[in-house]
Design a protein around this motif. Structure first.
Motif, PDB file in Angstrom:
ATOM      1  N   ALA A 200       0.894  -1.199   0.008  1.00  0.00           N
ATOM      2  CA  ALA A 200      -0.010  -0.036   0.011  1.00  0.00           C
ATOM      3  C   ALA A 200       0.736   1.234   0.197  1.00  0.00           C
ATOM      4  N   ASN A 201       0.314   2.230  -0.514  1.00  0.00           N
ATOM      5  CA  ASN A 201       1.008   3.834  -0.349  1.00  0.00           C
ATOM      6  C   ASN A 201       0.295   4.566   0.812  1.00  0.00           C
ATOM      7  N   GLY A 214      -1.920   8.126   6.743  1.00  0.00           N
ATOM      8  CA  GLY A 214      -0.856   8.676   6.273  1.00  0.00           C
ATOM      9  C   GLY A 214      -0.211   7.657   5.401  1.00  0.00           C
ATOM     10  N   PRO A 215       0.919   8.196   4.792  1.00  0.00           N
ATOM     11  CA  PRO A 215       2.172   7.271   3.965  1.00  0.00           C
ATOM     12  C   PRO A 215       2.299   6.207   4.585  1.00  0.00           C
ATOM     13  N   ALA A 216       2.415   4.965   3.780  1.00  0.00           N
ATOM     14  CA  ALA A 216       2.965   3.668   4.432  1.00  0.00           C
ATOM     15  C   ALA A 216       4.187   3.895   5.338  1.00  0.00           C
ATOM     16  N   HIS A 217       5.255   4.512   4.455  1.00  0.00           N
ATOM     17  CA  HIS A 217       6.615   4.714   4.976  1.00  0.00           C
ATOM     18  C   HIS A 217       6.714   5.574   6.248  1.00  0.00           C
ATOM     19  N   SER A 222       5.504   5.012  13.329  1.00  0.00           N
ATOM     20  CA  SER A 222       4.477   5.554  14.300  1.00  0.00           C
ATOM     21  C   SER A 222       4.338   4.599  15.554  1.00  0.00           C
ATOM     22  N   LYS A 223       3.693   4.912  16.581  1.00  0.00           N
ATOM     23  CA  LYS A 223       3.401   4.290  17.717  1.00  0.00           C
ATOM     24  C   LYS A 223       2.565   3.257  17.591  1.00  0.00           C
ATOM     25  N   LEU A 238       9.601 -10.449  18.707  1.00  0.00           N
ATOM     26  CA  LEU A 238      10.001 -10.934  17.397  1.00  0.00           C
ATOM     27  C   LEU A 238      10.369  -9.762  16.551  1.00  0.00           C
ATOM     28  N   PRO A 239      11.231 -10.116  15.664  1.00  0.00           N
ATOM     29  CA  PRO A 239      11.665  -8.960  14.893  1.00  0.00           C
ATOM     30  C   PRO A 239      10.702  -8.207  14.046  1.00  0.00           C
ATOM     31  N   THR A 240      10.658  -7.127  13.764  1.00  0.00           N
ATOM     32  CA  THR A 240       9.442  -6.314  13.047  1.00  0.00           C
ATOM     33  C   THR A 240      10.265  -5.375  12.036  1.00  0.00           C
ATOM     34  N   ALA A 241       9.414  -4.844  11.140  1.00  0.00           N
ATOM     35  CA  ALA A 241      10.046  -3.777  10.214  1.00  0.00           C
ATOM     36  C   ALA A 241       9.911  -2.453  11.026  1.00  0.00           C
TER      37      ALA A 241
END
Length: 281
Positions: A200-201, A214-217, A222-223, A238-241
């Motif tokens: 998604a954008n 807002g924008p995906a990036h 964000s919290k 666990l590892p997350t983006a």
């Protein structure tokens, strides 16, 4: 040009308010993913956009689009998956709003159905019974059906539920092509946040209210993303983006980072497939 705009929108049902003060827009070529826990108001919002439920307050403006011209892919029930009709009949039923009160489909409508089956790579399945198809094939049929109603906007409600991993990746590839090459706007409700954010954008995160839009990036820092992404198992994070995008914060040890969820993590130097191992600090 198509544009859907929600202004100060409040939605609910049976006199009960579920979401208030929603402000967002979707334009041609946008790909909006709506995320949130069960009961956060996602389905009620979709029904309001589709004109199935009246808004409690605020407004929904549509330019270059009518509610009957929105392609909708709902969650499939067991009965729908067992529907005893041919693929051609299911796809052609997407032209019902075009047909109006006429008893038969026109040649133009049949040509539209045939073109969408070709686009989705299911022409060879036209004569097969829908209920005999795999889950991934059924999704292609339903998207071809939705495209018969519109080439402007598709609304997809939990579209990957029940699909195997290969079918899920095939689905995302198909939707990506429609969005990026054909400029079909996409609104997708999904719990598959990791893939959704990559595709998604725009992200709209709901939890009885708007936690993020807002924008995906930007969402990844964000919290709201931090809390939604983190899965806790036996004290481990666990590892997350969101973790991978975290930056060192003054006052932390060299092997520690603070990510967007506000947690501090000790980063082990040992590598695993896909990134660092994370342990709760």
């Amino acid at each position: 040009m198509m544009q859907l705009t929600c202004q100060n929108l409040s939605v609910g049902y049976d006199g009960r308010t579920v979401l208030t003060d929603l402000n967002f827009s979707v334009s041609a070529g946008d790909y909006l993913c709506i995320v949130g826990e069960n009961g956060s108001g996602k389905s009620t919002l979709m029904k309001t956009i589709l004109n199935l439920t009246p808004p409690l307050a605020g407004s929904i403006h549509m330019e270059g689009l009518k509610p009957t011209q929105i392609g909708y892919l709902p969650q499939q029930t067991a009965a729908q998956k067992d529907f005893p009709a041919s693929v051609r009949e299911v796809v052609l039923s997407g032209c019902l709003s075009r047909r109006g009160r006429r008893p038969f489909y026109s040649k133009t409508e049949k040509d539209i159905a045939a073109a969408n089956m070709e686009k989705l790579g299911i022409t060879q399945l036209a004569g097969q019974c829908y209920r005999e198809l795999s889950g991934g094939q059924q999704q292609r049929v339903l998207i071809a059906r939705a495209l018969c109603a519109t080439r402007e906007l598709l609304i997809l409600d939990e579209p990957i539920t029940g699909l195997d991993p290969m079918a899920i990746q095939d689905f995302y590839s198909m939707i990506r092509k429609l969005n990026r090459e054909d400029k079909v706007a996409i609104i997708m409700v999904s719990h598959d946040l990791r893939n959704a954010v990559e595709e998604a954008n725009k992200i709209l995160h709901l939890q009885k209210q708007v936690l993020f839009y807002g924008p995906a990036h930007d969402y990844m820092n964000s919290k709201a993303a931090g809390h939604f992404f983190h899965e806790k198992e036996q004290g481990e994070c666990l590892p997350t983006a969101a973790c991978h995008m975290a930056k060192n914060v003054d006052g932390l040890e060299n092997n520690e980072q603070k990510c967007s969820c506000g947690h501090t993590h000790a980063h082990s130097p040992q590598k695993i497939e896909g990134g660092n191992t994370h342990e709760r600090a």
